[in-house]
Scaffold this motif. Sequence first.
Motif, PDB file in Angstrom:
ATOM      1  N   THR A 197     -45.415  -3.342  47.759  1.00 54.07           N
ATOM      2  CA  THR A 197     -44.259  -4.233  47.900  1.00 54.07           C
ATOM      3  C   THR A 197     -44.087  -5.086  46.652  1.00 54.07           C
ATOM      4  OG1 THR A 197     -44.510  -4.299  50.308  1.00 54.07           O
ATOM      5  CG2 THR A 197     -43.261  -6.095  49.284  1.00 54.07           C
ATOM      6  N   LEU A 198     -45.207  -5.530  46.084  1.00 54.63           N
ATOM      7  CA  LEU A 198     -45.146  -6.320  44.854  1.00 54.63           C
ATOM      8  C   LEU A 198     -44.618  -5.494  43.687  1.00 54.63           C
ATOM      9  CD1 LEU A 198     -45.972  -8.949  43.269  1.00 54.63           C
ATOM     10  CD2 LEU A 198     -48.174  -7.809  42.857  1.00 54.63           C
ATOM     11  N   LEU A 199     -45.120  -4.272  43.551  1.00 54.97           N
ATOM     12  CA  LEU A 199     -44.772  -3.453  42.387  1.00 54.97           C
ATOM     13  C   LEU A 199     -43.362  -2.876  42.469  1.00 54.97           C
ATOM     14  CD1 LEU A 199     -48.133  -1.514  41.835  1.00 54.97           C
ATOM     15  CD2 LEU A 199     -47.136  -3.221  40.318  1.00 54.97           C
ATOM     16  N   LEU A 200     -42.944  -2.517  43.683  1.00 53.49           N
ATOM     17  CA  LEU A 200     -41.658  -1.816  43.813  1.00 53.49           C
ATOM     18  C   LEU A 200     -40.525  -2.798  44.111  1.00 53.49           C
ATOM     19  CD1 LEU A 200     -42.655   1.479  45.633  1.00 53.49           C
ATOM     20  CD2 LEU A 200     -42.433   1.007  43.190  1.00 53.49           C
ATOM     21  N   ARG A 201     -40.392  -3.784  43.269  1.00 54.64           N
ATOM     22  CA  ARG A 201     -39.232  -4.675  43.327  1.00 54.64           C
ATOM     23  C   ARG A 201     -38.268  -4.242  42.217  1.00 54.64           C
ATOM     24  NH1 ARG A 201     -39.708  -8.667  46.865  1.00 54.64           N
ATOM     25  NH2 ARG A 201     -41.762  -9.080  47.762  1.00 54.64           N
ATOM     26  N   ILE A 202     -37.714  -3.087  42.427  1.00 53.96           N
ATOM     27  CA  ILE A 202     -36.857  -2.471  41.420  1.00 53.96           C
ATOM     28  C   ILE A 202     -35.422  -2.923  41.639  1.00 53.96           C
ATOM     29  CG2 ILE A 202     -36.033  -0.267  40.511  1.00 53.96           C
ATOM     30  CD1 ILE A 202     -38.638   0.980  41.543  1.00 53.96           C
ATOM     31  N   PRO A 203     -34.758  -3.450  40.624  1.00 52.12           N
ATOM     32  CA  PRO A 203     -33.363  -3.888  40.799  1.00 52.12           C
ATOM     33  C   PRO A 203     -32.454  -2.696  41.050  1.00 52.12           C
ATOM     34  CG  PRO A 203     -34.005  -3.985  38.487  1.00 52.12           C
ATOM     35  CD  PRO A 203     -35.251  -3.691  39.250  1.00 52.12           C
ATOM     36  N   PRO A 204     -31.328  -2.921  41.702  1.00 50.04           N
ATOM     37  CA  PRO A 204     -30.371  -1.824  41.959  1.00 50.04           C
ATOM     38  C   PRO A 204     -29.900  -1.188  40.649  1.00 50.04           C
ATOM     39  CG  PRO A 204     -29.824  -3.754  43.279  1.00 50.04           C
ATOM     40  CD  PRO A 204     -30.882  -4.190  42.305  1.00 50.04           C
ATOM     41  N   GLN A 205     -29.667   0.109  40.720  1.00 49.31           N
ATOM     42  CA  GLN A 205     -29.099   0.837  39.576  1.00 49.31           C
ATOM     43  C   GLN A 205     -27.633   1.170  39.877  1.00 49.31           C
ATOM     44  OE1 GLN A 205     -31.262   4.242  37.996  1.00 49.31           O
ATOM     45  NE2 GLN A 205     -33.024   3.741  39.292  1.00 49.31           N
ATOM     46  N   THR A 206     -26.744   0.843  38.972  1.00 54.07           N
ATOM     47  CA  THR A 206     -25.334   1.220  39.100  1.00 54.07           C
ATOM     48  C   THR A 206     -24.932   1.983  37.835  1.00 54.07           C
ATOM     49  OG1 THR A 206     -24.874  -0.737  40.451  1.00 54.07           O
ATOM     50  CG2 THR A 206     -22.993   0.399  39.469  1.00 54.07           C
ATOM     51  N   PHE A 207     -24.369   3.159  38.020  1.00 51.21           N
ATOM     52  CA  PHE A 207     -24.041   3.994  36.857  1.00 51.21           C
ATOM     53  C   PHE A 207     -22.892   4.933  37.210  1.00 51.21           C
ATOM     54  CE2 PHE A 207     -27.625   5.591  39.264  1.00 51.21           C
ATOM     55  CZ  PHE A 207     -27.240   6.881  39.597  1.00 51.21           C
ATOM     56  N   PRO A 208     -22.164   5.408  36.214  1.00 51.01           N
ATOM     57  CA  PRO A 208     -21.075   6.367  36.476  1.00 51.01           C
ATOM     58  C   PRO A 208     -21.642   7.727  36.843  1.00 51.01           C
ATOM     59  CG  PRO A 208     -21.330   6.029  34.116  1.00 51.01           C
ATOM     60  CD  PRO A 208     -22.240   5.046  34.771  1.00 51.01           C
ATOM     61  N   CYS A 209     -20.952   8.408  37.727  1.00 51.98           N
ATOM     62  CA  CYS A 209     -21.380   9.751  38.134  1.00 51.98           C
ATOM     63  C   CYS A 209     -20.825  10.761  37.132  1.00 51.98           C
ATOM     64  CB  CYS A 209     -20.903  10.053  39.554  1.00 51.98           C
ATOM     65  SG  CYS A 209     -21.515  11.617  40.202  1.00 51.98           S
ATOM     66  N   THR A 210     -21.483  10.831  35.981  1.00 55.67           N
ATOM     67  CA  THR A 210     -21.069  11.730  34.897  1.00 55.67           C
ATOM     68  C   THR A 210     -22.274  12.542  34.445  1.00 55.67           C
ATOM     69  OG1 THR A 210     -21.486   9.960  33.297  1.00 55.67           O
ATOM     70  CG2 THR A 210     -19.225  10.203  34.100  1.00 55.67           C
ATOM     71  N   PRO A 211     -22.063  13.732  33.897  1.00 59.96           N
ATOM     72  CA  PRO A 211     -23.193  14.594  33.512  1.00 59.96           C
ATOM     73  C   PRO A 211     -24.131  13.981  32.486  1.00 59.96           C
ATOM     74  CG  PRO A 211     -21.164  15.868  33.607  1.00 59.96           C
ATOM     75  CD  PRO A 211     -20.765  14.432  33.744  1.00 59.96           C
ATOM     76  N   ASP A 212     -23.629  13.088  31.647  1.00 66.68           N
ATOM     77  CA  ASP A 212     -24.513  12.499  30.644  1.00 66.68           C
ATOM     78  C   ASP A 212     -25.483  11.499  31.277  1.00 66.68           C
ATOM     79  OD1 ASP A 212     -22.204  10.929  31.152  1.00 66.68           O
ATOM     80  OD2 ASP A 212     -22.744   9.640  29.453  1.00 66.68           O
ATOM     81  N   VAL A 213     -25.219  11.058  32.508  1.00 65.89           N
ATOM     82  CA  VAL A 213     -26.100  10.113  33.210  1.00 65.89           C
ATOM     83  C   VAL A 213     -26.906  10.832  34.295  1.00 65.89           C
ATOM     84  CG1 VAL A 213     -26.185   8.004  34.594  1.00 65.89           C
ATOM     85  CG2 VAL A 213     -24.499   8.219  32.750  1.00 65.89           C
ATOM     86  N   PHE A 214     -26.238  11.738  34.989  1.00 63.79           N
ATOM     87  CA  PHE A 214     -26.889  12.521  36.050  1.00 63.79           C
ATOM     88  C   PHE A 214     -26.482  13.973  35.872  1.00 63.79           C
ATOM     89  CE2 PHE A 214     -26.180  13.959  40.641  1.00 63.79           C
ATOM     90  CZ  PHE A 214     -27.448  14.544  40.715  1.00 63.79           C
TER      91      PHE A 214
END
Length: 450
Positions: free
Chosen positions: A278-295
């Motif tokens: 719980t301590l380690l997995l405090r990962i902030p939200p990811q927001t990104f465009p759904c484009t091939p260069d990102v995914f």
Amino acid sequence: MMVSKLFGIIFFCGLLSPSQEVLSGLSCAVSSQAMQNVLSDAIIHNGLLQQHLQGLVLPNIMGEGRLLNSPVSITGLHLVQVRLPRLSVVLLPGIGVQLTIGAKLQLSGNCLVGLLSELIDILVDVNITANIKCTNFESGTVQVVTEDCLCILGAIKVKILSGLLTLSVNEMVLRQLTATLPALLCPVVDIVMNLVNIQLLGTLNAVIPVGTAGTIHYQLASIPYTSGKFLGLDLDGAVKQVEGSTIPHDSSPSALPPLVDRLLLLVMRQSFLNAILTLLLRIPPQTFPCTPDVFSGANHLHEALWTITPAGCSPCRGTSPLNIKLMLGGNPLILLEENKASVKLSVLIQVFIKHLDGSILNLLLLKADLGLNVRVSIVGGRLVLQLALGSTALSLESSDVGISNISALKPHCSSLLMERLLPAINGALNVGIPLPNVLGIPLIKVDVQI
């Protein structure tokens, strides 16, 4: 690969059949051989015994030498050197540690035989046995008490330059040293053991950073206990976030597995590991465009999404790009089974369109319940967990455009999570869980069992 002699073992456990019940986050079993190594290093090899015996002054020895009826007096007798010191340990159930120290003591002084004065050297074998008990546990500390200290003298060699001493003088010296040395040596053993106790407590009571996420406060949880095979230590592990708040974890009674031929056994409990995750997995939200260069699977996700979008949704098919937001939906949960560890983790996947006026159209909000397989390793005294995607269960939370059947999205969402989320999770876990440096015993040739 198993090796015949392990310097350390980490053993994850849930609830076992209790024999020696403990309620802490982490427990240790230290073998008698490991205790012997620890105490030998602290007392013998680091020179602590020599340091506190150095300059030891003994009472004068007076007597009749039977050499020309001349009286003999030995004065200024002091310790010069501790030769060939050796140490052994026996664990006494319910009592503590029986410590035996053997050495040759080299003594020197002045010997007066009649009117003749010269230097005298004495070499005497000593064997000191004492029981070391832990008492007065309070706030992570204990005191050690030396009991039943017994000092036995063995062979003795007395030498002066002229060689004028007789056997009776040897007997006189042995008799006097037998009467005086125990009262001098046993207090030194007590002083040395108290210093060693402070040193060893420092390895158990420690605040260790967990990257930049927070700290683990390890502290001795109860008074150490002994069986005939190991010394048992229970440690509290307070998991604290960087702002100071503590992440609670429950403790359940459990049993220490057999030590077998290992020097050290560490048992970490499931609830303690959950708090650290719980301590380690405090990962902030990811927001990104759904484009091939990102995914890389963006186009396939587009196609699958359009097939399930109602035909009357004109904004869905406009020119505004798709965006994706990934966020963790609750705390992780580690599950321990025999020879297997997994992590359950919920993730929210939002697919949305952001219009030029700033308004957001939520195409769908999905909940992905992940089953993550755990691989464990020890790196630099830290327990490192790495996760791989095992299973994905998708459910629809909401949709502003009337999407209802999401079955076609599962493979694309799995690819999305593997490509975008898992690297972030494993990057956070790569910091590792810092392990306590129990009694300074190095974690070498570690076997990890679940």
